[in-house]
Write a protein that holds these residues in place. Structure first.
Motif, short mmCIF file in Angstrom:
data_model
loop_
_atom_site.label_atom_id
_atom_site.label_comp_id
_atom_site.label_asym_id
_atom_site.label_seq_id
_atom_site.Cartn_x
_atom_site.Cartn_y
_atom_site.Cartn_z
N SER A 135 -15.16 2.38 -2.99
CA SER A 135 -13.78 1.79 -2.75
C SER A 135 -14.25 0.11 -2.21
O SER A 135 -14.95 0.20 -1.48
N GLN A 136 -13.39 -0.72 -3.03
CA GLN A 136 -13.59 -2.16 -2.60
C GLN A 136 -14.98 -2.44 -2.89
O GLN A 136 -15.40 -3.19 -1.59
N SER B 53 -5.30 1.78 7.44
CA SER B 53 -5.45 0.70 6.10
C SER B 53 -6.90 0.17 6.17
O SER B 53 -7.42 -0.12 7.11
N GLY B 54 -7.55 0.26 4.98
CA GLY B 54 -8.70 -0.41 4.98
C GLY B 54 -8.82 -1.76 4.22
O GLY B 54 -9.63 -2.60 3.85
N LEU B 55 -7.56 -2.13 3.83
CA LEU B 55 -7.24 -3.54 3.13
C LEU B 55 -7.62 -4.69 3.79
O LEU B 55 -7.18 -4.50 5.30
N GLU B 56 -8.57 -5.40 3.45
CA GLU B 56 -9.07 -6.31 4.12
C GLU B 56 -8.49 -7.84 3.58
O GLU B 56 -8.99 -7.88 2.16
N PHE B 57 -8.01 -8.72 4.17
CA PHE B 57 -7.77 -10.12 3.63
C PHE B 57 -8.89 -10.61 3.08
O PHE B 57 -8.91 -11.18 1.79
N GLU B 58 -10.10 -10.72 3.74
CA GLU B 58 -11.31 -11.53 2.92
C GLU B 58 -11.59 -10.76 1.68
O GLU B 58 -11.88 -11.42 0.83
N ARG B 59 -11.43 -9.40 1.45
CA ARG B 59 -12.14 -8.74 0.42
C ARG B 59 -10.87 -9.25 -0.91
O ARG B 59 -11.33 -9.33 -1.95
N VAL B 60 -9.66 -9.09 -0.46
CA VAL B 60 -8.64 -9.50 -1.45
C VAL B 60 -8.77 -10.83 -1.82
O VAL B 60 -8.73 -10.95 -3.13
N VAL B 61 -9.09 -11.56 -1.21
CA VAL B 61 -9.17 -12.98 -1.44
C VAL B 61 -10.52 -13.23 -2.26
O VAL B 61 -10.42 -13.93 -3.37
N ARG C 158 -11.47 -13.20 -9.93
CA ARG C 158 -10.51 -13.18 -11.00
C ARG C 158 -9.96 -14.46 -11.54
O ARG C 158 -10.01 -14.91 -12.48
N ASP D 147 -11.90 -11.05 -4.20
CA ASP D 147 -11.46 -10.37 -5.32
C ASP D 147 -10.75 -11.31 -6.18
O ASP D 147 -10.89 -11.55 -7.50
N GLY D 148 -9.70 -12.05 -5.69
CA GLY D 148 -8.93 -12.83 -6.28
C GLY D 148 -9.49 -14.18 -6.96
O GLY D 148 -9.30 -14.65 -7.90
N ARG D 149 -10.58 -14.60 -5.89
CA ARG D 149 -11.21 -15.87 -6.38
C ARG D 149 -12.24 -15.49 -7.76
O ARG D 149 -12.20 -16.32 -8.74
N ARG E 16 0.89 -1.19 0.00
CA ARG E 16 0.07 -0.08 -0.06
C ARG E 16 0.97 1.08 0.10
O ARG E 16 0.59 2.25 -0.49
N GLU F 77 -4.84 2.42 -2.16
CA GLU F 77 -5.52 1.27 -1.53
C GLU F 77 -6.39 0.22 -2.73
O GLU F 77 -6.21 -1.05 -2.61
#
Lengths: 168, 413
Positions: free
Chosen positions: B298-299, B19-27, B33, B29-31, A20, A34
């Motif tokens: 966002s996200q 940070s607003g990054l969240e593991f669950e959201r990234v995963v 994709r 999103d990744g799934r 980030r 982000e």
């Protein structure tokens, strides 16, 4: 949780904040950073097995970030609005947040490729060869971009501050 | 020299927000994709074989086959010239390419609708260019929605997805990549069509989303395998497929929330205007920024985050509004957490934690429509390398402030 997710979580927890920050230095906007970080990390998840085995996860993330920022800057160049500000007027001696603002403005004033070259070389501490790989250009171009970028930063920030680097 | 330059660059991060990054959201999103990518590869492989055996007549689709299993198969054997009615089918749980993740199962009613839609679409004359043939389409149940794909001559695949409109308003253009082209137009029958073309490095995606006047939402996406960039169907032809009367869903669906949009974000700005306690001012990161708490998409949700200042120092505030979902906030075993009742009887949890002088306050709640609300505040503005130290004695917002913001009448999806 699957092994893939467990392994990726370990990477995420260790590196998400770093990704980030690098994204922010490249684009100059925390919100956008982000989104960029989320996209880069999601792409890492897609290719996790291959990337993890190759040990090239961080290199892949950097390439995704740099390409996204450079592509976006081209796009914005065709649109009416722009986020890149003019080189700031020389500032009074600054500390803390003011200094952050000065540096941020100076970075934002660099062309995207120069900014990426400087950030990758000096923030990510990448060798020239890896910086060239991330930027998709020759090592000579990296050296040139870094030199020009540092020169521009020096001019923007030199007033009332010790010149931190010479002859770059 | 490099250390000095590095220190200089580091200074730019001095006011790094939380940070607003969240593991669950990234995963998640990744799934999506990953599923879409895998789906494209599988589909391309199947289409490559199917094209040899396809008996479709140019300009029409061949009649659908009737495989014995009630699960969609990507096997080429599913394509024959049989005219037997297709039974309903359920899309496999791992199949991507659709807005929803397939459940992998279906109710009898969903299977019946799957069969009906598949049979109806077989009678639709596809608007195909000369010399282009298409394989049959089977629309399998996903999750109160139906989807499937058909192949086109030229290594291209068309993914069709339908569901009840669920009172969802038409979506707006959003540009996911710099090269994305998007347009929205009103159709004569009162429907709204959005066409999005994403050139991409792997394959060109062209999608027509139509919010139809007859109460059905249809998405038709043409894509292809890696390196497949030449479209077969024009924008108008994609829209023609998406408006096929045969795709009208005869199903009572649940309400579907609107896509997140910049327009709604601007409306939420108005809701939040004046919500901060008197005396608190929003810091501007750049002189061009507005000194106000602003929402942005966002996200997949809306987020407003800022560093705020008053005489006591700098602190952080973040408000998020996420898509309505079932469920209720709970404290589980968090001892510092308590459940409070918001206006209208809605439940929320409020929690204040203290660690090494850092005080963080969180509220998790729901709006009346089920929107997930988060209101946070902390007494630290710096979260970066030089961070993790308080920048004021207490967070700028009290628990009462968090509750007051969560109760704002217009704060919802």
């Amino acid at each position: 949780m699957q092994d893939r997710d467990r392994e990726f979580r370990a990477y995420f927890e260790a590196r998400a904040a770093v990704v980030r920050r690098t994204a922010f230095l490249l684009c100059g906007d925390w919100h956008r950073a982000e989104d960029l970080a989320q996209t880069a990390l999601a792409k890492v998840y897609v290719h996790w097995g291959r990337l993890d085995r190759s040990g090239r996860v961080d290199a892949y993330v950097r390439k995704v970030l740099v390409r996204a920022v450079i592509d976006e800057s081209r796009w914005r160049g065709r649109r009416p609005e722009t986020v890149v500000e003019a080189v700031p007027e020389p500032a009074e001696a600054a500390t803390g947040v003011e200094e952050a603002m000065d540096v941020r403005r100076a970075l934002a004033a660099l062309p995207p490729r120069q900014r990426a070259a400087v950030v990758l070389r000096y923030w990510e501490d990448l060798p020239v060869a890896e910086t060239a790989a991330a930027l998709g250009c020759s090592e000579g171009t990296v050296k040139s971009q870094v030199s020009k970028g540092l020169g521009a930063l020096r001019r923007a920030l030199a007033t009332n501050r010790t010149v931190l680097w010479e002859g770059s | 020299m490099s250390d000095e330059v590095r220190d200089m660059i580091k200074a730019a991060l001095a006011d790094e927000p939380a940070s607003g990054l969240e593991f669950e959201r990234v995963v998640q999103d990744g799934r999506k994709r990953r599923a879409r990518r895998r789906f494209g590869v599988l589909t391309t492989a199947a289409v490559g074989v199917v094209a040899v055996a396809a008996v479709a007549v140019s300009g029409t689709v061949a009649s659908s086959s009737a495989p014995p299993a009630s699960v969609l198969s990507t096997s080429p054997t599913s394509v024959t010239s049989s005219v037997a009615p297709a039974p309903g089918c359920a899309a496999p749980a791992g199949m991507g390419g659709f807005p929803d993740q397939p459940r992998g199962s279906a109710t009898p009613e969903e299977l019946a609708e799957s069969a009906r839609l598949t049979e109806a679409f077989a009678g639709f004359a596809l608007p195909l260019p000369a010399g282009v043939e298409a394989t049959p389409l089977r629309l399998c149940a996903i999750d109160a929605s139906w989807g499937g794909d058909f192949g086109l001559t030229g290594d291209r695949t068309v993914i069709v997805y339908v569901r009840p409109l669920g009172r969802q308003p038409p979506g707006e253009c959003r540009w996911f990549t710099p090269e994305t082209q998007c347009s929205v137009r009103a159709l004569p029958d009162g429907s709204t069509a959005r066409v999005t073309v994403e050139p991409g490095s792997e394959a060109t995606l062209a999608t027509a989303d139509v919010w139809r006047g007859d109460g059905t939402y249809v998405s038709v996406m043409e894509t292809g395998g890696t390196g497949s960039k030449n479209r077969v169907l024009t924008d108008d032809q994609l829209v023609a497929v998406a408006t096929a009367p045969q795709l009208k869903v005869q199903w009572v669906g649940r309400a579907v929330p609107a896509d997140p949009s910049n327009r709604r974000a601007a409306e939420l700005d108005q809701v939040l205007a004046g919500a901060l306690p008197p005396g608190l001012t929003v810091e501007r990161h750049l002189p061009s920024d507005e000194a106000a708490l602003r929402f942005r998409v966002s996200q997949g949700g809306y987020r407003a985050a800022a560093t705020v200042t008053d005489a006591e120092g700098r602190g952080s505030v973040m408000v998020t509004v996420d898509v309505p979902r079932d469920g209720e906030p709970t404290c589980r075993d968090r001892s510092a957490c308590r459940v409070v009742e918001l206006a209208g009887g809605r439940k929320a949890t409020v929690e204040t934690t203290t660690e090494d002088g850092l005080i963080r306050r969180h509220l998790y709640g729901q709006a009346a429509d089920g929107s997930r609300l988060t209101v946070q505040s902390s007494n630290v503005a710096d979260m970066g390398p030089a961070a993790d130290r308080p920048t004021r004695p207490t967070p700028p917002l009290t628990e009462a402030d968090l509750i007051r913001i969560a109760e704002l009448p217009g704060l919802h999806w």
